[in-house]
Scaffold this motif. Sequence first.
Motif, short mmCIF file in Angstrom:
data_model
loop_
_atom_site.label_atom_id
_atom_site.label_comp_id
_atom_site.label_asym_id
_atom_site.label_seq_id
_atom_site.Cartn_x
_atom_site.Cartn_y
_atom_site.Cartn_z
N ARG A 113 -7.09 5.49 5.33
CA ARG A 113 -6.98 4.46 6.31
C ARG A 113 -7.71 3.26 5.72
O ARG A 113 -7.40 1.91 6.03
CB ARG A 113 -7.48 4.42 7.64
N ASP A 153 2.59 0.23 3.87
CA ASP A 153 2.46 -0.90 4.57
C ASP A 153 2.94 -1.99 3.53
O ASP A 153 2.63 -2.13 1.99
CB ASP A 153 0.82 -1.02 4.67
N ASN A 160 0.83 -1.35 -0.04
CA ASN A 160 -0.03 0.26 0.03
C ASN A 160 0.93 1.41 0.10
O ASN A 160 1.30 1.59 1.17
CB ASN A 160 -0.95 -0.14 1.23
N SER A 199 -3.28 -1.94 9.39
CA SER A 199 -3.15 -2.73 8.15
C SER A 199 -2.77 -4.16 8.93
O SER A 199 -3.27 -5.11 8.49
CB SER A 199 -1.96 -2.65 7.34
N CYS A 206 -5.32 0.87 4.06
CA CYS A 206 -4.53 0.08 5.12
C CYS A 206 -5.66 -1.26 5.18
O CYS A 206 -4.90 -2.13 5.48
CB CYS A 206 -4.22 0.96 6.20
N CYS A 263 1.29 -0.09 9.61
CA CYS A 263 0.57 0.44 10.45
C CYS A 263 -0.32 -0.58 11.44
O CYS A 263 -0.50 -1.59 10.81
CB CYS A 263 -0.20 1.64 9.96
N CYS A 282 0.48 4.60 2.30
CA CYS A 282 0.99 4.45 3.81
C CYS A 282 2.36 3.66 3.85
O CYS A 282 3.13 3.85 4.95
CB CYS A 282 -0.11 3.67 4.47
ZN ZN Z 1 -1.29 1.71 6.87
#
Ligand code: ZN
Length: 153
Positions: free
Chosen positions: A128, A48, A43, A74, A131, A71, A46
């Motif tokens: 988000r 991830d 991702n 996720s 995520c 994060c 972010c």
């Molecule tokens: Zn994330």
Amino acid sequence: MTNTTGRMDALKTLYKQVILEHSRHPRNYGDLTGATHTEGGHNPSCGDQLQLQLKLEGDHLQAVQFTAKGCAISTASASLMTQAVKGRTPAEALDLAERFRQMLRTGEAHADLGDLAALQGVSALATRTKCASLPWQTLEVMLKGEGRATTED
Ligand code: ZN
């Protein structure tokens, strides 16, 4: 404060605790020996990174495990997902993925989502949602065989 508001706040607190708990102590975490499927997901918005592995035996997801660098959302989402899809057929897992996606779109959780409803509040936070959906997109790519999973912008 009305009773309804009180219940909503209690639910939000509970959901937050579920997310925190799963991000700190992710379930089904680590490399899976004898995996029949391995897929990576990313991702970029972010940062991830996720690796998802599963063991398909007969027509059931006998084991589902992941490793991740990302994060709390996720990681918690991946942890909750592995619990939710373990023991199901690929078709059932894809159905669940669709209902999860719907929840992120609408903010309303289908009753059979169970603990996955903890991520309901993420629907209000556009960045988000990527995520939260990363593990599910990775699973879909894996089960449908469509190549590497990257969240769409
Ligand atoms: Zn994330």
